[in-house]
Scaffold this motif. Sequence first.
Motif, PDB file in Angstrom:
ATOM      1  N   GLY A 150      44.069  46.978  47.010  1.00  0.00           N
ATOM      2  CA  GLY A 150      43.929  45.643  47.078  1.00  0.00           C
ATOM      3  C   GLY A 150      44.799  44.531  47.607  1.00  0.00           C
ATOM      4  N   GLY A 151      45.856  44.851  48.209  1.00  0.00           N
ATOM      5  CA  GLY A 151      46.825  44.132  48.858  1.00  0.00           C
ATOM      6  C   GLY A 151      48.007  44.848  49.181  1.00  0.00           C
ATOM      7  N   PHE A 181      45.334  48.257  51.025  1.00  0.00           N
ATOM      8  CA  PHE A 181      45.922  47.078  51.801  1.00  0.00           C
ATOM      9  C   PHE A 181      44.906  45.956  51.778  1.00  0.00           C
ATOM     10  CE2 PHE A 181      47.841  50.438  54.782  1.00  0.00           C
ATOM     11  CZ  PHE A 181      48.871  50.671  53.787  1.00  0.00           C
ATOM     12  N   GLY A 182      43.970  45.821  50.809  1.00  0.00           N
ATOM     13  CA  GLY A 182      43.096  44.743  50.620  1.00  0.00           C
ATOM     14  C   GLY A 182      42.542  44.136  51.857  1.00  0.00           C
ATOM     15  N   ASP A 183      42.439  43.174  51.979  1.00  0.00           N
ATOM     16  CA  ASP A 183      41.893  42.261  52.927  1.00  0.00           C
ATOM     17  C   ASP A 183      42.808  42.407  54.490  1.00  0.00           C
ATOM     18  OD1 ASP A 183      39.986  41.202  51.578  1.00  0.00           O
ATOM     19  OD2 ASP A 183      41.030  39.357  50.682  1.00  0.00           O
ATOM     20  N   ALA A 205      44.892  51.882  60.346  1.00  0.00           N
ATOM     21  CA  ALA A 205      44.727  52.182  58.852  1.00  0.00           C
ATOM     22  C   ALA A 205      43.316  52.537  58.303  1.00  0.00           C
ATOM     23  CB  ALA A 205      45.263  51.120  58.220  1.00  0.00           C
ATOM     24  N   TRP A 206      42.356  52.575  59.366  1.00  0.00           N
ATOM     25  CA  TRP A 206      41.285  52.645  59.115  1.00  0.00           C
ATOM     26  C   TRP A 206      40.679  53.980  58.207  1.00  0.00           C
ATOM     27  CZ3 TRP A 206      38.570  48.706  57.480  1.00  0.00           C
ATOM     28  CH2 TRP A 206      38.733  47.564  58.355  1.00  0.00           C
TER      29      TRP A 206
END
Length: 335
Positions: A96-97, A223-225, A231-232
């Motif tokens: 989420g971040g 990693f959220g937004d 990293a996909w």
Amino acid sequence: MDLIFVDISMPRENGLEFAQRLRESGKGTKLVFITSHKEYALPAFEVYAFDYIVKPVVHERLTHTVQRVVAQIRLENAAEGAPEKRNPEVLVSCLGGIEIHSTQGIKTKWKSKKSAEVFAYLLVHKGRLVSRSRLIEDIFDGLPQKNAEIYLNTTIYQLRKLLDTYGLKKSLHSENQHYGLNLSGVRVDVLAFEEGCRRLAVIDERNIDAAIELEQLFMGDLFGDQVFAWAWNEIERISQMYTRFTRRLCAALLDRGEAGAATRLLMKLLSRNELDEESLMLLLTASAQLKNKEALTRQYLQFAETLRAEIGVSPSLEVKSLYAELLTGLDATGD
């Protein structure tokens, strides 16, 4: 044994099955897949493959991999020689971040977006050493070589300074133009989630409460937004892991008669992927268990409409059959 080379196609069991059995035994042997099958790279890294080399094998590529293994083993042996120090006051959140939390209230102040990205990149590699050239290629691509090298040096310096505020400066290692991030004494939410999913491969009455707690750890995609192009694949892998785990949890909740709790989780899954047929079937089952004919019908029709609008197809025969069966069952009871 420190290193094993495996192929996907092997006698008796395939390489992935062998790797899974090795990991379940608790052994940390380095695994390098050498195979002609390109399509199994993602599953290979799910069992912590050190590298994945597609045939035909180039001698330089193989030599480089072996050198990395030797350097990694040397680094791990050095770490094992020192007394382990746990740092329960620090938590790294990547779901989420991307934040580093401290019980002392220290807030993460990334000096630059690149320092957060390098941290994330090294974290994903789980302590494995990564070459400077690869970091430059994946993170600083597009910059002139000289500028990229300076930018990387500055970013590593910034990252060390930040980690030092949490007492983690020594967790960032450098050796022979390679970098590695060792967070073995720190709780990292995504690593804890992965380990929990493996530990709870089967969810039943004995561990369902632990599974519910683990699901709550997933606060959002990796990693959220933050948009990291490299990293996909990892983001998708963790997302699929969460989906599979939550489906298993929901099936266990339904077996225990907790359709309401299952419904909330399944709605969460379908909000992430409206075309998730397996989750939809579990949701229909939950609505039938709650004897909610209106919800059952609405959910099926909404799914069918979404399928037609998005990809121009109708629900599968399996979904249609389940819906008809559940609807008939409710009609038979007069609900």
